[in-house]
Design a protein around this motif. Structure first.
Motif, PDB file in Angstrom:
ATOM      1  N   UNK A 108       9.574  12.425  -0.377  1.00  0.00           N
ATOM      2  CA  UNK A 108       8.087  11.266  -0.573  1.00  0.00           C
ATOM      3  C   UNK A 108       7.095  11.553   0.405  1.00  0.00           C
ATOM      4  N   UNK A 109       7.623  11.660   1.683  1.00  0.00           N
ATOM      5  CA  UNK A 109       6.793  12.239   2.999  1.00  0.00           C
ATOM      6  C   UNK A 109       5.994  13.253   2.717  1.00  0.00           C
ATOM      7  N   UNK A 110       6.630  14.464   2.119  1.00  0.00           N
ATOM      8  CA  UNK A 110       5.895  15.657   1.686  1.00  0.00           C
ATOM      9  C   UNK A 110       5.001  15.375   0.649  1.00  0.00           C
ATOM     10  N   UNK A 138       0.218  15.616   0.439  1.00  0.00           N
ATOM     11  CA  UNK A 138      -0.658  15.924  -0.608  1.00  0.00           C
ATOM     12  C   UNK A 138      -1.720  14.922  -0.817  1.00  0.00           C
ATOM     13  N   UNK A 139      -1.160  13.760  -1.045  1.00  0.00           N
ATOM     14  CA  UNK A 139      -2.125  12.768  -1.600  1.00  0.00           C
ATOM     15  C   UNK A 139      -2.953  12.448  -0.353  1.00  0.00           C
ATOM     16  N   UNK A 184      16.831  12.123   0.753  1.00  0.00           N
ATOM     17  CA  UNK A 184      16.138  13.117   0.067  1.00  0.00           C
ATOM     18  C   UNK A 184      14.687  12.483  -0.521  1.00  0.00           C
ATOM     19  N   UNK A 185      14.832  11.142  -0.872  1.00  0.00           N
ATOM     20  CA  UNK A 185      13.794  10.517  -1.202  1.00  0.00           C
ATOM     21  C   UNK A 185      12.579  10.233  -0.234  1.00  0.00           C
ATOM     22  N   UNK A 186      13.190  10.187   1.015  1.00  0.00           N
ATOM     23  CA  UNK A 186      12.290   9.900   1.975  1.00  0.00           C
ATOM     24  C   UNK A 186      11.588  11.166   2.416  1.00  0.00           C
ATOM     25  N   UNK A 227      -3.485  14.799  -7.672  1.00  0.00           N
ATOM     26  CA  UNK A 227      -2.540  15.004  -9.074  1.00  0.00           C
ATOM     27  C   UNK A 227      -1.148  15.231  -8.530  1.00  0.00           C
ATOM     28  N   UNK A 228      -1.120  16.140  -7.538  1.00  0.00           N
ATOM     29  CA  UNK A 228       0.098  16.357  -7.275  1.00  0.00           C
ATOM     30  C   UNK A 228       0.856  15.217  -6.676  1.00  0.00           C
TER      31      UNK A 228
END
Length: 511
Positions: free
Chosen positions: A182-184, A188-189, A177-179, A230-231
């Motif tokens: 986190x990739x998603x 955005x970044x 879940x974290x991966x 920010x996201x």
């Protein structure tokens, strides 16, 4: 010594703590697959060989000591100019102390857990060092690309540590879940960084700030860029509504990993968040201030309300961590030196109190993933008085009780908010802090006011010497900075000076 980055060697000196950590991590990996360490994680419980992983933990602590000495040496280095990709300023060096402290505490409390769960010690400790190096890269960067690279180094190591216990399905679930999430969020970044480059022609935060101040930036690209950045940062600090991963990851990850990442990852994300927005986007404070105002308010209210109904203590501390994210977002929304210094001070104290609380959770759970419900703490205070007192101190500090470091941290956050006339946010912070007393003191009430359900319920609790040392140091420092906070706060204030103009916070407007 003077560094102007005119030679490649200057980058080596500027990145010396990170280099020491990376080299130490690689040495631990090599040692961990050699000789008696190779199959230590497969040894039968209780055998002498199964304790050999402790040597790798002490070796990791030696690497952290070397990095700490290098970080202290950098205080004597003078940086010429502010256009380099790497910053050698006190803001970065103070942040490094937080990461090093978190790594030291994380390793000290993990010896018994790694031994009992038969984890591969070499990989475990090396990943902590690599992630810590990534955090240092991230907060020492003046360039958004380097921020991204540091973020990825940190994140990949943390993803792996979350799913490190292959015998536990929850650990694998939490890591996956974290991966994925986190990739998603990283997308955005990265997209936000691309738009910032398109709007200003640079990824250097100082150059970005100058371009915006001089009116040379394209606002049509800059507005969505700020929103996307920010996201990305909001996910890393687990602000509502970007917190979905936090409870499941905190519950599923190995307990020492949860303790360490709850403090260190949050601190790294907040420090990078502050540098990018204070230096790069200070001139457009009016653009991003309403976003952070609402993020802070929603996070403080939502997390504290959800924490009230939690029965699993790891999930309760996860929502507690989200609530503290809301408090720290107030500092960035305030955008002044008092709030920024208060944020650094609060991150330091939060590292001590949160990791200390998780250390005792590990002891009660017998260094495994059992006995994680609040009802399992019935009578714990009278059966283990010293540990009961320690956990009570940590919980009171998390709640912000007078005389603890957590109380002084909240005071300085409120002073920063008041300086920027953020009165509504200040009231929300105070009221949600009062709400948080219920779920923190519920654990203390169960410990001290209820009798154990069975005789000898807590007799099997083991606290190894490294964990005892970590607990004593954490409690001592929390009480010291709670009673005598001036030295630590002044250290934070001097670390903030010169970071940015902090002009935005003077607006003091409502959302």
């Amino acid at each position: 010594m003077t560094i102007d980055f005119s030679r490649q060697l200057h980058y080596v000196w500027a990145l010396l703590p990170e280099i020491i950590l990376c080299v130490s991590g690689m040495v631990i990996l090599v040692v961990g697959v050699s000789g008696r360490y190779r199959h230590a994680h497969m040894a039968a419980g209780g055998s002498i060989e199964s304790k050999s992983g402790d040597d790798l933990g002490w070796l990791a602590l030696l690497g952290l000591l070397g990095a700490a000495m290098a970080n202290a040496w950098l205080y004597s280095v003078t940086e010429v100019g502010e256009s380099s990709m790497i910053a050698v300023d006190r803001f970065r060096l103070f942040s490094n102390w937080i990461f090093l402290l978190a790594a030291v505490l994380g390793i000290l409390i993990s010896f018994a857990y790694v031994y009992r769960q038969r984890l591969q010690a070499g990989e475990f400790y090396a990943l902590i060092l690599f992630a810590t190096a990534g955090m240092m890269f991230m907060v020492g960067a003046r360039d958004l690309i380097v921020v991204f690279l540091g973020l990825e180094v940190m994140s990949i190591a943390v993803y792996t540590l979350t799913a490190f216990n292959r015998r536990d399905r929850k650990s694998a679930e939490g890591g996956l879940k974290y991966f994925l999430l986190g990739a998603f969020s990283t997308g955005f970044l990265l997209y936000g960084i691309a738009l910032v480059y398109g709007a200003t022609g640079s990824t250097n935060v100082a150059v970005i700030g100058e371009a915006i101040s001089n009116g040379e930036a394209s606002m049509g690209l800059l507005s969505p860029a700020v929103a996307l950045l920010t996201i990305g940062f909001a996910f890393k600090v687990s602000a509502i509504p970007f917190h979905m991963w936090t409870p499941d990851v905190y519950e599923g990850a190995p307990a020492p990993v949860t303790a360490w990442m709850s403090a260190a990852v949050k601190a790294a994300a907040f420090v990078a968040f502050l540098r990018v927005f204070m230096v790069g986007f200070d001139a457009i404070y009016a653009l991003w201030y309403p976003i952070l105002w609402w993020l802070a308010a929603i996070t403080m209210v939502g997390a504290n309300l959800i924490a009230l109904v939690q029965t699993n203590i790891k999930r309760m501390l996860a929502y507690s961590s989200i609530a503290h994210t809301g408090y720290l977002l107030v500092a960035i929304a305030a955008a002044n030196e008092t709030a920024a210094a208060g944020m650094l001070f609060y991150l330091l104290v939060y590292t001590l109190m949160n990791m200390g609380a998780f250390a005792i959770v590990m002891s009660v759970s017998h260094h495994s993933e059992e006995r994680l419900y609040i009802d399992d703490y019935v009578g714990f205070g009278w059966s283990q008085p010293l540990l009961g007192v320690f956990l009570t101190v940590f919980l009171l500090s998390l709640a912000g009780f007078p005389g603890t470091g957590g109380f002084m941290g909240k005071i300085y956050l409120l002073l920063g908010a008041a300086e920027s006339d953020l009165w509504i946010l200040s009231v929300i912070l105070v009221l949600t802090t009062v709400v948080s007393y219920w779920y923190y003191l519920r654990v203390a009430w169960v410990m001290w006011m209820k009798d154990p359900e069975t005789e000898g319920q807590h007799n099997r609790i083991i606290v190894p010497f490294p964990m005892r040392f970590a607990l004593l140091a954490s409690v001592g420092l929390i009480l010291y900075v709670g009673i005598f906070p001036s030295a630590a706060l002044e250290f934070a204030r001097t670390s903030i000076e010169g970071l940015g103009t902090f002009g935005g916070g003077l607006i003091g407007q409502g959302p």
